[in-house]
Write a protein that holds these residues in place. Structure first.
Motif, mmCIF file in Angstrom:
data_model
loop_
_atom_site.group_PDB
_atom_site.id
_atom_site.type_symbol
_atom_site.label_atom_id
_atom_site.label_comp_id
_atom_site.label_asym_id
_atom_site.label_seq_id
_atom_site.Cartn_x
_atom_site.Cartn_y
_atom_site.Cartn_z
ATOM 1 N N THR A 34 32.476 13.300 -53.034
ATOM 2 C CA THR A 34 31.972 14.051 -53.244
ATOM 3 C C THR A 34 31.563 15.182 -52.579
ATOM 4 O OG1 THR A 34 32.225 13.557 -55.373
ATOM 5 C CG2 THR A 34 31.225 16.161 -55.841
ATOM 6 N N VAL A 35 32.697 15.952 -51.948
ATOM 7 C CA VAL A 35 31.617 16.951 -50.592
ATOM 8 C C VAL A 35 31.704 18.283 -51.347
ATOM 9 C CG1 VAL A 35 32.593 18.533 -48.824
ATOM 10 C CG2 VAL A 35 34.053 15.948 -49.080
ATOM 11 N N HIS A 36 30.317 18.531 -51.051
ATOM 12 C CA HIS A 36 29.783 19.645 -51.712
ATOM 13 C C HIS A 36 29.955 21.322 -51.330
ATOM 14 C CE1 HIS A 36 28.278 17.034 -55.363
ATOM 15 N NE2 HIS A 36 27.745 16.145 -53.807
ATOM 16 N N GLU A 37 29.185 20.736 -49.861
ATOM 17 C CA GLU A 37 29.143 21.718 -48.780
ATOM 18 C C GLU A 37 30.293 21.225 -48.109
ATOM 19 O OE1 GLU A 37 25.689 22.564 -47.468
ATOM 20 O OE2 GLU A 37 25.083 23.168 -48.933
ATOM 21 N N LYS A 38 31.101 22.402 -47.148
ATOM 22 C CA LYS A 38 32.369 21.611 -46.178
ATOM 23 C C LYS A 38 31.708 20.957 -45.441
ATOM 24 C CE LYS A 38 35.183 23.584 -42.153
ATOM 25 N NZ LYS A 38 35.307 24.193 -41.459
ATOM 26 N N VAL A 39 31.877 19.538 -45.061
ATOM 27 C CA VAL A 39 31.927 18.571 -43.510
ATOM 28 C C VAL A 39 32.629 18.415 -42.262
ATOM 29 C CG1 VAL A 39 31.791 16.237 -43.602
ATOM 30 C CG2 VAL A 39 31.207 17.120 -45.852
ATOM 31 N N ARG A 40 31.644 18.672 -41.789
ATOM 32 C CA ARG A 40 32.349 18.742 -40.183
ATOM 33 C C ARG A 40 31.700 17.166 -39.474
ATOM 34 N NH1 ARG A 40 31.611 20.483 -34.877
ATOM 35 N NH2 ARG A 40 33.369 20.466 -33.902
ATOM 36 N N LYS A 41 31.987 15.959 -39.823
ATOM 37 C CA LYS A 41 31.343 15.097 -38.511
ATOM 38 C C LYS A 41 32.400 13.863 -38.008
ATOM 39 C CE LYS A 41 34.371 11.102 -41.956
ATOM 40 N NZ LYS A 41 33.093 10.243 -42.670
ATOM 41 N N HIS A 42 31.406 13.358 -36.860
ATOM 42 C CA HIS A 42 31.952 12.705 -35.953
ATOM 43 C C HIS A 42 31.794 11.424 -36.582
ATOM 44 C CE1 HIS A 42 31.777 14.741 -31.815
ATOM 45 N NE2 HIS A 42 30.341 15.203 -32.604
ATOM 46 N N TYR A 43 33.479 10.569 -36.261
ATOM 47 C CA TYR A 43 33.788 9.097 -36.715
ATOM 48 C C TYR A 43 33.889 8.165 -35.495
ATOM 49 C CZ TYR A 43 38.098 10.151 -37.418
ATOM 50 O OH TYR A 43 39.924 10.815 -36.871
ATOM 51 N N GLN A 44 34.049 7.218 -36.464
ATOM 52 C CA GLN A 44 34.065 5.839 -35.244
ATOM 53 C C GLN A 44 34.836 4.784 -36.038
ATOM 54 O OE1 GLN A 44 31.321 3.822 -32.155
ATOM 55 N NE2 GLN A 44 33.489 3.934 -30.701
ATOM 56 N N VAL A 75 28.314 9.175 -29.479
ATOM 57 C CA VAL A 75 28.676 9.963 -30.438
ATOM 58 C C VAL A 75 29.517 11.131 -30.870
ATOM 59 C CG1 VAL A 75 28.353 11.629 -33.096
ATOM 60 C CG2 VAL A 75 26.553 9.435 -32.922
ATOM 61 N N SER A 76 29.266 11.888 -29.516
ATOM 62 C CA SER A 76 29.755 13.439 -29.110
ATOM 63 C C SER A 76 31.445 13.127 -28.806
ATOM 64 C CB SER A 76 29.207 13.658 -28.421
ATOM 65 O OG SER A 76 28.724 13.861 -26.677
ATOM 66 N N SER A 77 31.420 11.356 -28.651
ATOM 67 C CA SER A 77 32.590 10.927 -28.222
ATOM 68 C C SER A 77 33.801 10.302 -28.720
ATOM 69 C CB SER A 77 32.816 9.536 -27.004
ATOM 70 O OG SER A 77 32.540 8.647 -27.767
ATOM 71 N N TRP A 78 33.118 10.370 -30.390
ATOM 72 C CA TRP A 78 34.115 9.647 -31.669
ATOM 73 C C TRP A 78 34.830 10.960 -31.978
ATOM 74 C CZ3 TRP A 78 29.709 7.731 -35.286
ATOM 75 C CH2 TRP A 78 28.897 6.589 -34.677
ATOM 76 N N GLY A 79 36.174 10.821 -33.075
ATOM 77 C CA GLY A 79 36.434 11.517 -33.671
ATOM 78 C C GLY A 79 35.607 12.319 -34.253
ATOM 79 N N ILE A 80 36.699 13.991 -34.205
ATOM 80 C CA ILE A 80 35.590 14.545 -35.439
ATOM 81 C C ILE A 80 36.698 15.049 -37.009
ATOM 82 C CG2 ILE A 80 35.651 17.405 -35.859
ATOM 83 C CD1 ILE A 80 33.796 16.521 -33.931
ATOM 84 N N TRP A 81 35.856 15.310 -38.029
ATOM 85 C CA TRP A 81 36.990 15.104 -39.225
ATOM 86 C C TRP A 81 36.557 16.086 -39.886
ATOM 87 C CZ3 TRP A 81 35.483 14.359 -44.412
ATOM 88 C CH2 TRP A 81 36.259 14.618 -45.461
ATOM 89 N N GLU A 82 37.117 17.464 -40.264
ATOM 90 C CA GLU A 82 36.382 18.207 -41.577
ATOM 91 C C GLU A 82 37.055 18.127 -43.182
ATOM 92 O OE1 GLU A 82 35.511 21.726 -38.559
ATOM 93 O OE2 GLU A 82 37.547 21.751 -39.020
ATOM 94 N N CYS A 83 36.404 18.372 -43.475
ATOM 95 C CA CYS A 83 36.612 18.611 -45.070
ATOM 96 C C CYS A 83 35.941 19.982 -46.146
ATOM 97 C CB CYS A 83 36.525 17.332 -45.609
ATOM 98 S SG CYS A 83 37.257 16.956 -47.663
ATOM 99 N N GLU A 84 37.078 20.924 -46.793
ATOM 100 C CA GLU A 84 36.377 21.313 -47.559
ATOM 101 C C GLU A 84 35.069 20.763 -48.729
ATOM 102 O OE1 GLU A 84 36.223 24.612 -46.675
ATOM 103 O OE2 GLU A 84 36.919 24.277 -45.033
ATOM 104 N N PRO A 85 35.296 21.344 -49.747
ATOM 105 C CA PRO A 85 34.771 21.423 -51.101
ATOM 106 C C PRO A 85 36.082 20.136 -51.796
ATOM 107 C CG PRO A 85 33.537 22.865 -50.647
ATOM 108 C CD PRO A 85 35.281 22.864 -49.472
#
Length: 88
Positions: free
Chosen positions: A76-86, A18-28
């Motif tokens: 619906t982003v309730h709290e700022k999201v930071r995720k790894h994705y693939q 998972v740590s090699s996947w991209g990162i995506w962030e989004c505000e509420p």
């Protein structure tokens, strides 16, 4: 088309690399989304509700989500999201 949510073990997170996947962030926020490809994501922080025509799921820190190809949904982003994705 069902969304799958699980709480993976640390071992599974390492096996998936998972740590090699991209990162995506989004505000509420709230937005429509269409998946052109299958996505696997792992939330590092935040809280999200994802709704489809027949399903509603909640993701938070430590959750692994699998979203099928061709899925239409509303995030619906309730709290700022930071995720790894693939994708794929």
């Amino acid at each position: 088309m069902k969304i799958i949510i699980e709480k993976p073990s640390e071992e599974k997170v390492k096996q998936l690399n998972v740590s090699s996947w991209g990162i995506w962030e989004c505000e509420p926020s709230t937005f429509d989304w269409h998946y052109d490809d299958r996505e696997i994501c792992y939330l590092l922080e935040g809280k999200v509700t994802v709704k489809t025509g027949d399903q509603e799921v909640h993701l938070e820190k430590g959750d692994l989500g699998i979203f099928p190809k061709e899925l239409d949904c509303v995030w619906t982003v309730h709290e700022k999201v930071r995720k790894h994705y693939q994708f794929g």
